[in-house]
Write an enzyme that holds these catalytic residues in place. Structure first.
Site, short mmCIF file in Angstrom:
data_model
loop_
_atom_site.label_atom_id
_atom_site.label_comp_id
_atom_site.label_asym_id
_atom_site.label_seq_id
_atom_site.Cartn_x
_atom_site.Cartn_y
_atom_site.Cartn_z
N HIS A 17 0.84 -1.21 0.00
CA HIS A 17 0.00 0.00 0.00
C HIS A 17 0.88 1.26 0.00
O HIS A 17 0.62 2.21 -0.72
CB HIS A 17 -0.88 0.05 1.26
CG HIS A 17 -1.93 -1.01 1.36
ND1 HIS A 17 -2.10 -1.78 2.48
CD2 HIS A 17 -2.90 -1.39 0.49
CE1 HIS A 17 -3.12 -2.61 2.30
NE2 HIS A 17 -3.62 -2.40 1.10
N LYS A 41 -18.03 -5.63 8.22
CA LYS A 41 -16.81 -6.42 8.46
C LYS A 41 -16.35 -6.23 9.89
O LYS A 41 -16.64 -5.22 10.50
CB LYS A 41 -15.68 -5.92 7.55
CG LYS A 41 -15.68 -6.50 6.16
CD LYS A 41 -14.37 -6.11 5.48
CE LYS A 41 -14.34 -6.51 4.01
NZ LYS A 41 -13.13 -6.01 3.34
N ARG A 90 -2.37 -5.95 -8.36
CA ARG A 90 -1.28 -6.89 -8.14
C ARG A 90 -1.22 -7.92 -9.26
O ARG A 90 -0.28 -8.00 -10.01
CB ARG A 90 -1.44 -7.60 -6.80
CG ARG A 90 -1.03 -6.76 -5.63
CD ARG A 90 -1.54 -7.30 -4.34
NE ARG A 90 -3.00 -7.26 -4.32
CZ ARG A 90 -3.74 -7.52 -3.27
NH1 ARG A 90 -3.17 -7.88 -2.14
NH2 ARG A 90 -5.04 -7.42 -3.32
N SER A 128 -2.91 -7.64 3.03
CA SER A 128 -3.20 -7.45 4.46
C SER A 128 -3.63 -8.76 5.10
O SER A 128 -3.27 -9.06 6.25
CB SER A 128 -4.31 -6.42 4.64
OG SER A 128 -3.93 -5.18 4.12
N1 COD Z 1 0.64 -3.85 -4.02
C1 COD Z 1 -0.10 -2.94 -4.67
N2 COD Z 1 -1.40 -2.64 -4.37
C2 COD Z 1 -1.94 -3.30 -3.35
C3 COD Z 1 -1.24 -4.25 -2.59
C4 COD Z 1 0.11 -4.54 -2.97
N3 COD Z 1 0.84 -5.47 -2.35
N4 COD Z 1 -2.06 -4.74 -1.64
C5 COD Z 1 -3.25 -4.11 -1.81
N5 COD Z 1 -3.17 -3.24 -2.83
C6 COD Z 1 -4.21 -2.35 -3.34
C7 COD Z 1 -5.53 -3.07 -3.58
O1 COD Z 1 -5.55 -3.69 -4.84
C8 COD Z 1 -6.47 -1.89 -3.50
O2 COD Z 1 -6.49 -1.18 -4.73
C9 COD Z 1 -5.86 -0.99 -2.44
O3 COD Z 1 -4.50 -1.38 -2.36
C10 COD Z 1 -6.50 -1.10 -1.07
O4 COD Z 1 -6.54 -2.45 -0.68
P1 COD Z 1 -7.51 -2.96 0.49
O5 COD Z 1 -7.56 -4.44 0.43
O6 COD Z 1 -7.13 -2.33 1.77
O7 COD Z 1 -8.90 -2.29 0.04
P2 COD Z 1 -10.30 -2.93 -0.31
O8 COD Z 1 -10.22 -3.75 -1.56
O9 COD Z 1 -10.84 -3.57 0.91
O10 COD Z 1 -11.14 -1.59 -0.65
C11 COD Z 1 -12.46 -1.68 -1.08
C12 COD Z 1 -13.17 -0.35 -0.91
C13 COD Z 1 -13.04 0.11 0.53
C14 COD Z 1 -12.50 0.69 -1.81
C15 COD Z 1 -14.63 -0.52 -1.34
O11 COD Z 1 -15.16 -1.65 -0.69
C16 COD Z 1 -15.49 0.70 -1.00
O12 COD Z 1 -15.21 1.84 -1.31
N6 COD Z 1 -16.60 0.45 -0.35
C17 COD Z 1 -17.55 1.52 0.02
C18 COD Z 1 -18.92 1.28 -0.68
C19 COD Z 1 -18.79 1.53 -2.17
O13 COD Z 1 -18.70 2.66 -2.63
N7 COD Z 1 -18.73 0.43 -2.96
C20 COD Z 1 -18.55 0.53 -4.41
C21 COD Z 1 -19.82 0.57 -5.18
S1 COD Z 1 -20.72 -0.92 -5.03
#
Ligand code: COD
Length: 162
Positions: A17, A41, A90, A128
């Site tokens: 991240h 969650k 990724r 994560s």
């Molecule tokens: N290298 C590069 N990128 C990474 C890595 C890595 N090792 N690990 C994670 N990432 C990226 C992920 O691909 C993602 O783009 C970002 O980092 C954040 O990752 P996470 O896992 O913390 O985030 P998510 O996937 O849980 O986030 C989802 C949201 C919170 C964005 C989404 O659920 C949201 O906005 N929900 C609110 C309701 C909404 O608007 N939903 C959409 C319409 S239905």
């Protein structure tokens, strides 16, 4: 002013991240890290803890701010006058979900577009959930997360570094 949002759960923030945050911060004038408060969650870290850990981990990057949000991401983006959502990719396994999310968000609010940054190869495997699993079994996580996160996770799981 070009404002971008990098949204996520960040439970916890990893070096993958942080790499995206650092690179995205160069593409915009202000980068808002949006930390989702999701009542459906049960995260390991509370929203407040995740915000504080992100603040500590990004304190060297001047144009980054951390904010919690709930509700629709595109509503949060519009409230903050951000035209760009940044997401990290990724592997191909991320692509299907990310494509659907980006297209849905654009359909709900066409003023907001999604930009993808591909992961740096050294972090391509990192997630994560893997970090949480390793820590839960007493494994070392220092190479995967910022020092402040490792310390907090060891405290959560009542473990000692060593
Ligand atoms: N290298 C590069 N990128 C990474 C890595 C890595 N090792 N690990 C994670 N990432 C990226 C992920 O691909 C993602 O783009 C970002 O980092 C954040 O990752 P996470 O896992 O913390 O985030 P998510 O996937 O849980 O986030 C989802 C949201 C919170 C964005 C989404 O659920 C949201 O906005 N929900 C609110 C309701 C909404 O608007 N939903 C959409 C319409 S239905």
């Amino acid at each position: 002013m070009r404002i971008g949002i990098y949204p996520g759960s960040f439970d916890p923030v990893t070096l993958g991240h942080l790499d995206i945050i650092y690179r995205a911060s160069k593409l915009v004038d202000r980068l808002i890290i949006g930390v989702l408060t999701n009542s459906k969650k049960s995260p390991l870290f509370t929203t407040q803890e995740r915000v504080l850990l992100l603040e500590e981990a990004t304190k060297g990057i001047p144009n980054v701010v951390i904010e919690a949000y709930q509700g629709l991401l595109v509503d949060f983006a519009e409230e903050r006058q951000a035209g760009m959502i940044v997401r990290g990719l990724r592997a191909i396994t991320d692509f299907e979900y990310e494509l659907q999310l980006a297209q849905t968000n654009h359909k709900i609010n066409p003023k907001v577009d999604t930009v993808f940054l591909t992961t740096s190869v050294e972090y391509a495997y990192l997630s994560s959930s893997m970090v949480r699993e390793i820590a839960s079994y007493g494994g070392k996580i220092d190479q995967f997360v910022p020092a402040c996160v490792a310390q907090s996770m060891y405290e959560k799981y009542n473990l000692r570094r060593g």
